[in-house]
Design an enzyme around this catalytic site. Structure first.
Site, PDB file in Angstrom:
ATOM      1  N   GLU B  70      10.387   5.577 -16.197  1.00 52.33           N
ATOM      2  CA  GLU B  70       9.801   4.419 -16.004  1.00 52.33           C
ATOM      3  C   GLU B  70       8.103   4.614 -16.305  1.00 52.33           C
ATOM      4  O   GLU B  70       7.398   3.562 -16.923  1.00 52.33           O
ATOM      5  CB  GLU B  70       9.401   3.977 -14.381  1.00 52.33           C
ATOM      6  CG  GLU B  70      10.909   3.508 -14.167  1.00 52.33           C
ATOM      7  CD  GLU B  70      12.066   4.276 -13.909  1.00 52.33           C
ATOM      8  OE1 GLU B  70      11.823   5.546 -14.081  1.00 52.33           O
ATOM      9  OE2 GLU B  70      13.446   3.759 -13.604  1.00 52.33           O
ATOM     10  N   HIS B 139      16.293  -0.171  -2.955  1.00 49.39           N
ATOM     11  CA  HIS B 139      16.645  -1.328  -4.342  1.00 49.39           C
ATOM     12  C   HIS B 139      16.226  -2.837  -3.732  1.00 49.39           C
ATOM     13  O   HIS B 139      16.896  -3.391  -4.152  1.00 49.39           O
ATOM     14  CB  HIS B 139      17.994  -1.154  -4.531  1.00 49.39           C
ATOM     15  CG  HIS B 139      18.329   0.164  -5.688  1.00 49.39           C
ATOM     16  ND1 HIS B 139      18.037   1.311  -5.176  1.00 49.39           N
ATOM     17  CD2 HIS B 139      18.410   0.000  -6.899  1.00 49.39           C
ATOM     18  CE1 HIS B 139      18.407   2.228  -6.402  1.00 49.39           C
ATOM     19  NE2 HIS B 139      18.655   1.390  -7.249  1.00 49.39           N
TER      20      HIS B 139
END
Lengths: 322, 334
Positions: B70, B139
Site C-alpha cells: 500500500e 475491514h
C-alpha cells in the site's frame, strides 16, 4: 571511459559548491539566524554529483532530510536554496518548506523528504509516469543506510522490479542512521546485496571516489533509460558532521572524524587524481574554488537581508482550488 | 439515463475519464487481477468489482495491478501525479491506511504547500468504508474524519449512484489529492444516472429532503438511515430536513447553517467516530456559528467508542439505526 575536461570541471564545480554551501551553513547556523533543523551532506559530495551528472532536467530525483547536496547536484539555484533555508521570501519553496523540503520540479528535484524512507515510493511514481508516457525519462531515489531498513523502501524496490520501472535506487551508506551505526542497524552484510535480492542488478562502490560512483551510475541510468528496469547502488561515504547541526556526536570518536577529513575527503581524492593524471589543471580548479566561495558569500548575504514571508502567505497554496 | 448501481456508475465514470484523458491511470491491488496466475486476466476487476473490464478497454499500461504494497501504491500515485499523470489509486479498505498513511498525509497532502505552491498532485485514492458486512475490526471502519482533518486533502463520500459518478469525475479532474470513500454496503444501490459525463462540484451539499422541524446532517450510508427516520417521523407529523454534505473537505457550511437557522434543531448521524469525528466537527461548527438559532442540544448519533465488532448482534448494535435517530428526535422535540 575517459571523462572530458568539461565534465570533470562541472563535477568539481558541483562538489565544491555542495561542500562550501554546507561548511558555510555549519558556521552560519551558530548565529541563530537559520530556523529549525539542518542536516549537512559534507563528505558525500561525490555520490550526488556522480549520479546527477547522468541526469537531465527532465529526469527526477527524490531526496532525503540531508538533501542540500542532491539539490545542488541536480541544478537547483543556490541562492534560492539559501533563501529557503533562512525561511525567506524568494526561497525555492517560498519559505514554506525549509532545509528538509527543498524542491524544484523544473530541475527534476522532487523534494528533500524529512521522512526516512519517504521518497522511494514517490520516485517509482515518477518512473511510472515516464513508463506510461513512453518517454526515456529516469527517476533516481537517494536513500541512506537508515532508509534501507524501511518497509517503504522494500515495497518500492519490489514494485519497481515487478513493473520494470526506469528507476535507480542509490543507497548512501554514511555509517550512521542518526546516532546508531549501520553495522548495528543494517542486519545484512551489504545493502547492495539486499537490493539485489529484490531482483535487480546492484553494486557497492566507494562513495568517496567520484570516478567509481560516476561509472556505476552511468551504467545504472543507461539501463533505466533503455527500458531494462531498475538498479541499485550502495555508495559508502561518511558524513563529516552530525546527524543534525548541533548533534554533539558522542557516538563517534574524535579520531574517526580527524581521520575522515584526512583520508575520506572526496574533494581531496578527486583533486589528487585529476592533478596526478593531468586531466585538468590546478589553476582551473582554483578558479572554481574562488567562484564558488563568492557565490556562497552572495547567497548568504542575500538570504540574511531578504524579507520574511508575510502573514498573508500563511493561507495560500494549501490547495490548487478549495 | 438509466438505472445504474453505484458500482456501475463508478465504472462508467472511470471509463469516461480514461477515454477523455490519456493521463488518467488506475493502479492498485487486483484492479484487474489474474496476472501471474493460471486463469484469466481481469479475474477480479477490483476487489469489489468496480474496475471490471477497464483493463480490456485501456490495457495494462494504464490499468496497473500492483503487489500488495500500500505504501508503494500511494507513493507511486503521488509521485506520478506530481510528474504528469492523473492516477486513480485504490486502497482496498480504508483500514489499510495504517500501513501507508505517511505517503498520503505527509507526502501527497503536503506537496503543494510545503513546496511553495509549485506543484500539483492530481491523484484520487478510491477506498471502501463501512460496517455491516461482518468483516470485523480491520475491514469495517469509516475513518474519513481522519483524512478530513489533514489540510491538503479533499474528502468525498457519495451516498447514491448519481453522486458517485459525478463526484468521481470531479475528483479525477481536480488538481488536488482527493480521497474518495465508497461504502461497501451501497455498491448495489441503484438510481437514475445519466449516460453522459458530468461533474458535481465539491463543497456543495445535497438537501436530500426538505423539512422544517429538525435538521439531520448525515454522511455516506447514514444518509439512508436518516431518510428512513425522516419517513417514519413524517407519519408522526415531524418534518425532517436531511442534508448530505457529500464532501467533508471542502465542507458546505452554509447549507448546514441555513438549515439549522430554519429548524433550530440539529442531529448528526455519522458512522466515522464517536470522538473527534464528523459529528463532533459539525456540532462544533453549528455551536460556534449558529448558537442563537439552536433551540435544543445538538444530538450526535454515532457508533460507540469501540472497534467494530464481528459477531452479528454486536455489529448490528454498533451501527447507528433509523430507530435510534427517531427516538432521539422524538425526545428532542418533546
Amino acid at each position: 571511459m575517459n571523462l572530458g575536461n568539461n565534465i570533470l570541471l562541472d563535477a568539481y564545480h558541483r562538489m565544491k559548491s555542495i561542500r562550501e554551501f554546507e561548511e558555510r551553513i555549519h558556521v552560519e547556523n551558530t548565529t541563530g539566524e537559520i530556523p529549525g533543523f539542518v542536516h549537512l551532506y559534507a563528505g558525500q559530495e561525490a555520490v550526488a554529483t556522480g549520479v546527477c551528472l547522468q541526469l537531465r532536467d527532465s529526469d527526477y530525483i527524490g531526496s532525503t532530510h540531508r538533501g542540500h547536496g542532491h539539490s545542488i547536484a541536480k541544478g537547483c539555484d543556490i541562492k534560492a536554496m539559501m533563501l529557503e533555508i533562512y525561511g525567506k521570501k524568494g526561497g525555492l519553496c517560498a519559505g514554506k518548506g525549509g532545509s528538509m523540503h527543498i524542491a524544484d520540479f523544473e530541475k527534476g528535484m522532487l523534494g528533500a523528504n524529512a521522512i526516512v524512507g519517504g521518497n522511494p515510493p514517490l520516485v517509482i511514481g515518477a518512473a511510472l509516469t515516464a513508463k506510461v508516457k513512453g518517454t526515456d525519462g529516469v527517476a533516481v531515489s537517494f536513500s541512506g543506510d537508515g532508509a534501507s531498513n524501511q518497509g517503504t523502501t522494500f515495497e518500492a524496490m519490489n514494485m519497481a522490479v515487478v513493473l520494470k520501472l526506469p528507476v535507480v535506487f542509490i543507497f548512501e551508506n554514511n555509517g550512521y542512521g542518526e546516532g546508531t551505526g549501520c553495522d548495528y542497524a543494517v542486519g545484512a552484510d551489504s545493502i547492495a546485496k539486499r537490493a539485489e535480492s529484490f531482483g535487480m542488478p546492484a553494486v557497492s562502490v566507494d562513495g568517496t571516489d567520484f570516478f567509481a560512483v560516476e561509472a556505476a551510475a552511468r551504467e545504472a541510468v543507461t539501463r533505466a533509460r533503455t527500458g531494462q528496469g531498475p538498479s541499485a547502488i550502495e555508495a559508502s561515504a561518511m558524513r563529516f558532521y552530525g546527524h543534525f547541526e548541533g548533534d554533539p556526536q558522542a557516538y563517534r570518536s574524535a579520531d574517526e572524524l580527524a581521520e575522515l577529513r584526512k583520508t575520506g575527503d572526496c574533494l581531496k581524492i578527486f583533486r589528487a587524481r585529476v592533478e596526478k593524471d593531468q586531466l585538468v589543471t590546478a589553476d582551473a580548479l582554483d578558479q572554481i574554488d574562488r567562484e564558488v566561495a563568492d557565490l556562497i558569500d552572495e547567497a548568504v548575504d542575500k538570504a540574511r537581508k531578504a524579507d520574511f514571508p508575510t502573514s498573508d502567505d500563511l493561507l495560500t497554496d494549501v490547495y490548487v482550488s478549495y | 439515463m438509466s438505472k445504474k448501481t453505484i458500482r456501475e456508475a463508478l465504472n462508467e465514470a472511470l471509463r469516461q475519464e480514461m477515454a477523455r484523458d490519456g493521463q488518467v491511470i488506475i493502479l492498485g491491488e487486483d484492479v484487474a487481477g489474474g496476472h501471474g496466475g493460471t486463469g484469466v486476466i481481469d479475474a477480479y476487476g477490483g476487489p469489489l468489482g468496480v474496475t471490471k473490464g477497464v483493463i480490456g478497454e485501456f490495457g495494462a499500461n494504464r490499468v496497473i495491478d500492483t503487489p500488495i504494497s500500500e505504501s508503494a501504491i500511494m507513493g507511486a500515485a503521488a509521485g506520478a501525479a506530481a510528474t504528469g499523470l492523473r492516477p486513480v489509486a485504490e486502497l482496498m479498505f480504508v483500514d489499510f491506511m495504517g500501513v501507508c498513511f505517511d505517503q498520503i498525509f505527509n507526502q501527497a497532502a503536503k506537496f503543494r504547500y510545503m513546496f511553495g505552491g509549485k506543484t500539483k498532485t492530481p491523484m484520487v485514492v478510491r477506498t471502501t468504508i463501512g460496517a455491516g458486512m461482518r468483516t470485523a475490526a480491520q475491514h469495517s471502519q469509516c475513518l474519513y474524519h481522519m483524512f478530513t482533518s489533514v489540510p491538503g486533502l479533499k474528502c468525498v463520500m457519495p451516498s447514491n449512484a448519481y453522486d458517485a459518478k459525478g463526484l468521481l469525475i470531479e475528483a479525477i479532474r481536480d488538481d488536488d489529492p482527493v480521497i474518495f470513500f465508497e461504502n461497501k454496503l451501497l455498491y448495489d444501490l441503484a438510481c437514475d444516472v445519466p449516460d453522459e459525463s458530468y461533474a458535481i462540484p465539491f463543497g456543495e451539499a445535497n438537501v436530500v429532503r426538505e423539512g422544517g422541524d429538525v435538521t439531520i446532517v448525515a454522511f455516506s450510508r447514514m444518509v439512508h438511515i436518516a431518510e428512513e427516520a425522516a419517513k417514519t417521523l413524517a407519519a408522526e407529523g415531524i418534518s425532517v430536513e436531511v442534508i448530505d454534505p457529500r464532501t467533508t473537505s471542502p465542507l458546505d457550511e452554509e447549507t448546514i447553517l441555513d438549515s439549522v437557522e430554519k429548524t433550530g434543531f440539529l442531529v448528526v448521524v455519522d458512522e466515522s467516530a464517536a470522538r473527534c469525528g464528523m459529528a463532533a466537527d459539525i456540532a462544533g461548527l453549528v455551536v460556534e456559528q449558529a448558537f442563537d438559532a439552536l433551540r435544543g442540544p445538538i444530538i450526535q448519533i454515532t457508533p460507540p467508542h469501540t472497534p467494530v465488532p464481528f459477531s452479528p448482534p454486536l455489529e448490528d448494535a454498533f451501527i447507528p439505526t433509523a430507530g435510534a435517530v427517531c427516538d432521539a428526535i422524538r425526545k428532542l422535540l418533546k
